[in-house]
Write an enzyme that holds these catalytic residues in place. Structure first.
Site, PDB file in Angstrom:
ATOM      1  N   LYS A   1       0.843  -1.192   0.000  1.00 50.93           N
ATOM      2  CA  LYS A   1       0.000   0.000   0.000  1.00 50.93           C
ATOM      3  C   LYS A   1       0.886   1.253   0.000  1.00 50.93           C
ATOM      4  CE  LYS A   1      -3.258   2.603   2.800  1.00 50.93           C
ATOM      5  NZ  LYS A   1      -3.964   2.721   4.075  1.00 50.93           N
TER       6      LYS A   1
ATOM      7  N   GLU B   1      10.919  -4.667   3.738  1.00 52.04           N
ATOM      8  CA  GLU B   1      10.978  -6.087   3.356  1.00 52.04           C
ATOM      9  C   GLU B   1      10.511  -6.286   1.915  1.00 52.04           C
ATOM     10  OE1 GLU B   1       9.401  -4.818   5.984  1.00 52.04           O
ATOM     11  OE2 GLU B   1       9.477  -6.144   7.745  1.00 52.04           O
TER      12      GLU B   1
ATOM     13  N   GLY C   1      -4.230  -1.550   5.611  1.00 50.22           N
ATOM     14  CA  GLY C   1      -3.540  -2.732   5.092  1.00 50.22           C
ATOM     15  C   GLY C   1      -4.199  -4.029   5.525  1.00 50.22           C
ATOM     16  N   ARG C   2      -4.630  -4.082   6.811  1.00 51.19           N
ATOM     17  CA  ARG C   2      -5.195  -5.324   7.328  1.00 51.19           C
ATOM     18  C   ARG C   2      -6.656  -5.519   6.905  1.00 51.19           C
ATOM     19  NH1 ARG C   2      -3.611  -1.749  10.968  1.00 51.19           N
ATOM     20  NH2 ARG C   2      -5.128  -0.695  12.315  1.00 51.19           N
TER      21      ARG C   2
ATOM     22  N   GLU D   1      -3.466  -5.653  15.540  1.00 53.92           N
ATOM     23  CA  GLU D   1      -2.940  -4.381  15.004  1.00 53.92           C
ATOM     24  C   GLU D   1      -4.028  -3.303  15.067  1.00 53.92           C
ATOM     25  OE1 GLU D   1      -1.440  -3.647  10.727  1.00 53.92           O
ATOM     26  OE2 GLU D   1       0.385  -4.019  11.871  1.00 53.92           O
TER      27      GLU D   1
ATOM     28  N   HIS E   1      -4.168 -31.890  20.608  1.00 57.97           N
ATOM     29  CA  HIS E   1      -2.974 -32.668  20.981  1.00 57.97           C
ATOM     30  C   HIS E   1      -1.789 -31.763  21.243  1.00 57.97           C
ATOM     31  CE1 HIS E   1      -5.218 -36.245  19.703  1.00 57.97           C
ATOM     32  NE2 HIS E   1      -5.684 -35.438  18.762  1.00 57.97           N
TER      33      HIS E   1
ATOM     34  N   LYS F   1      10.388   0.145  13.151  1.00 57.01           N
ATOM     35  CA  LYS F   1      10.938   0.342  11.800  1.00 57.01           C
ATOM     36  C   LYS F   1      12.024   1.408  11.829  1.00 57.01           C
ATOM     37  CE  LYS F   1       6.750  -0.789   9.120  1.00 57.01           C
ATOM     38  NZ  LYS F   1       5.717  -0.253   8.189  1.00 57.01           N
TER      39      LYS F   1
END
Ligand code: F6P
Length: 545
Positions: free
Chosen positions: A204, A210, A265-266, A351, A382, A510
């Site tokens: 975005k 990254e 973004g999310r 977030e 389990h 960041k």
């Protein structure tokens, strides 16, 4: 003190919850509990009867919502008001899945039109690639898609594609690269052929380290494999709200799919960020995904609080966090295709609601967003269900299961369902000391040993869970399910009066990371930071190759 916790409903609810009977008793005293504590909407069924609540609890929870003007806050979001106050933005991911005929005005523009235009751009691209008409630099059709992105630019496409695996077209494979650890992209590119690989760079901001690093490495790989700079246009497209930076980066203007700053973004999988999904399942199924979410939007916007599925789920999460000190919430998907959903909900909820001040900057005097975790049922039984049943922490659970499998095989699905329902029952009713002792009646243990073992077998129960069912996992029901959780997140943030739509907490890491990056490659060892950071940096400097 925030006005929220000083409200009459809040204070009454606090006293009420302390005196509420065990769920076992609530079920014994009301045989219709399942009927009046369950609801359906948009192809989903919610059983919320296994919660620490009776009719008065529900009434008080709805009063807390009314005191917080929840209904007007829901309207404010749908109407495009600037509810993301710190970034001065509207929050309109709902516009991404609006029907073409809907009108949503923002700054005098009907943004549904722009969304529809981008969907048409997506459809042309999907058709060109899927039909084989889109050719690579040696004239071959595309066989593999590599989606490069992180956070909401990764989780949505990855997890929705995984969930809809039965709907994938036969022609394409898709690979997802997110982490800046080179091992991720190296392993993903190893088996691929540059001639038939197409990269989708999703960011975005077009400023995430990254994603930029991975895209540059992908470009280097492409050139090393025989492609040329001139061929990049045939193998790289971008999805971003920062078209200028994408163009500057070298992405062909025709290969840029826009998105908007009123989409977080999310909350962005419904935009062109969802391009990998559309490539894999086709545009018709992508539109069905949008349609399911739109149905849930309509439900959320137009249903009275007491029948409103996202409101009910949001209020229960708030009940456990604020009145029972629950620190986490577990999502258990009793469906292999939905195994990634807990990770998706982690970013969505944590977030959004991992905040500690209200909109006006006042520090909150109550807990806010819980830790969201979970995994695939029956695997979790389990691994961590022991703690859910006999641990000291209260961890409310959501169980999610389709009633029909995409792969009906013998007894598999009925066993899956038996485990899902059995677990919710065991969490609710537990096992008393007397019941444990009775189970040991025929054992050869001595009486005192039976007593000790029985104590170890006691389970308090009264552990709350929601059970969400759908007939089948389809693009439509998945869209509704994800939108349900988006709005569940909204409900909590709105009542807590926090901003669920910014994420300042990830900025500091960041910024400091960029400073550390400079020190890792500096001429001399780091000395100015705290001794731990200096020590770690200098250890890396000594060992790096
Ligand atoms: O984690 C911070 C964040 O901004 C997320 O909100 C977002 O989904 C992710 O980073 C990636 O951001 P972008 O899509 O701008 O690269």
């Amino acid at each position: 003190m925030t006005e929220l916790t000083q409200g009459t409903a809040w204070k009454t609810l606090k006293a009420h919850t302390e005196g509420l009977a065990h769920m076992r008793t609530l079920f014994e005293s009301d045989t219709q509990r399942f009927d009046h504590m369950s609801t359906s909407a948009c192809g989903l069924f919610l059983d919320y009867s296994k919660n620490r609540a009776d009719k008065e609890t529900m009434s008080l929870l709805f009063s807390v919502a009314e005191d917080a003007q929840l209904e007007s806050k829901i309207k404010a979001m749908f109407n495009g008001e600037m509810i993301n106050t710190t970034e001065k933005r509207a929050v309109l991911h709902t516009a991404l899945r609006a029907k073409p005929e809907q009108e949503i005005m923002l700054n005098g523009v009907n943004i549904v039109q722009e969304v529809q235009e981008t969907q048409q751009q997506m459809e042309l691209f999907v058709d060109a690639v899927s039909s084989g008409n889109w050719k690579g630099y040696t004239g071959k059709k595309i066989t593999d898609i590599v989606s490069i992105g992180i956070g909401g630019s990764f989780l949505g496409p990855k997890i929705v594609s995984q969930a809809l695996r039965p709907y994938w077209s036969k022609q394409l494979n898709c690979h997802f690269v997110a982490n800046v650890d080179a091992s991720s992209i190296v392993e993903k590119l190893k088996p691929l052929n540059a001639e038939t690989t197409l990269f989708i760079m999703s960011s975005k901001s077009f400023g995430t380290q990254e994603t930029l690093t991975n895209t540059l490495s992908a470009k280097d790989w492409f050139i090393e494999q025989g492609g040329s700079q001139a061929d990049v246009a045939k193998h790289f497209v971008a999805v971003t709200s920062n078209v200028a930076k994408a163009t500057e980066f070298g992405i062909d203007a025709d290969n840029i799919f826009p998105m908007w700053d009123w989409v977080g973004g999310r909350y962005s999988l419904w935009s062109a960020i969802g391009l990998p999904i559309a490539l894999l399942i086709g545009m018709d199924n992508f539109r069905a995904l949008l349609s399911g979410a739109n149905e849930m939007d309509q439900h959320f916007a137009n249903t009275p609080l007491s029948e409103n599925m996202p409101v009910i789920m949001g209020l229960f999460s708030l009940l456990y966090g604020n009145f029972h000190d629950a620190q986490s919430h577990v999502v258990l998907t009793y469906d292999h295709y939905l195994r990634g959903l807990p990770a998706y909900f982690q970013q969505l909820d944590m977030e959004s609601n991992g905040k500690s001040v209200t909109l006006d900057g006042t520090e909150v005097d109550h807990s806010t967003g819980p830790v969201i975790w979970g995994g695939e049922g029956t695997n979790g039984q389990h691994a961590y269900h022991q703690l859910l049943h006999q641990g000291t922490a209260l961890i409310p659970a959501d169980f999610i299961m389709p009633l029909q499998s995409h792969n009906p095989l013998g007894e598999h699905h009925v066993q899956l369902a038996s485990n899902c329902f059995g677990q919710t029952q065991a969490l609710m009713q537990g096992r008393s000391y007397e019941e444990a002792l009775k189970e040991l009646a025929d054992s050869k243990l001595a009486a005192d040993e039976k007593s000790v073992i029985a104590k170890h077998k006691v389970m308090q129960g009264n552990k709350p869970s929601n059970t969400i069912l759908m007939d089948k996992l389809t693009p439509q029901t998945l869209g509704a399910l994800i939108a349900l959780y988006e709005h569940r997140t909204f409900v909590q943030g709105a009542i807590w009066q926090i901003n669920s739509f910014d994420q300042w907490g990830v900025e500091l890491g960041k910024t400091l990371g960029n400073d550390v990056l400079d020190r890792l490659s500096a001429e001399n060892d780091a000395t100015e930071l705290d001794c731990s950071s200096n020590g770690l940096i200098n250890m890396f400097r000594q060992k790096k190759i």
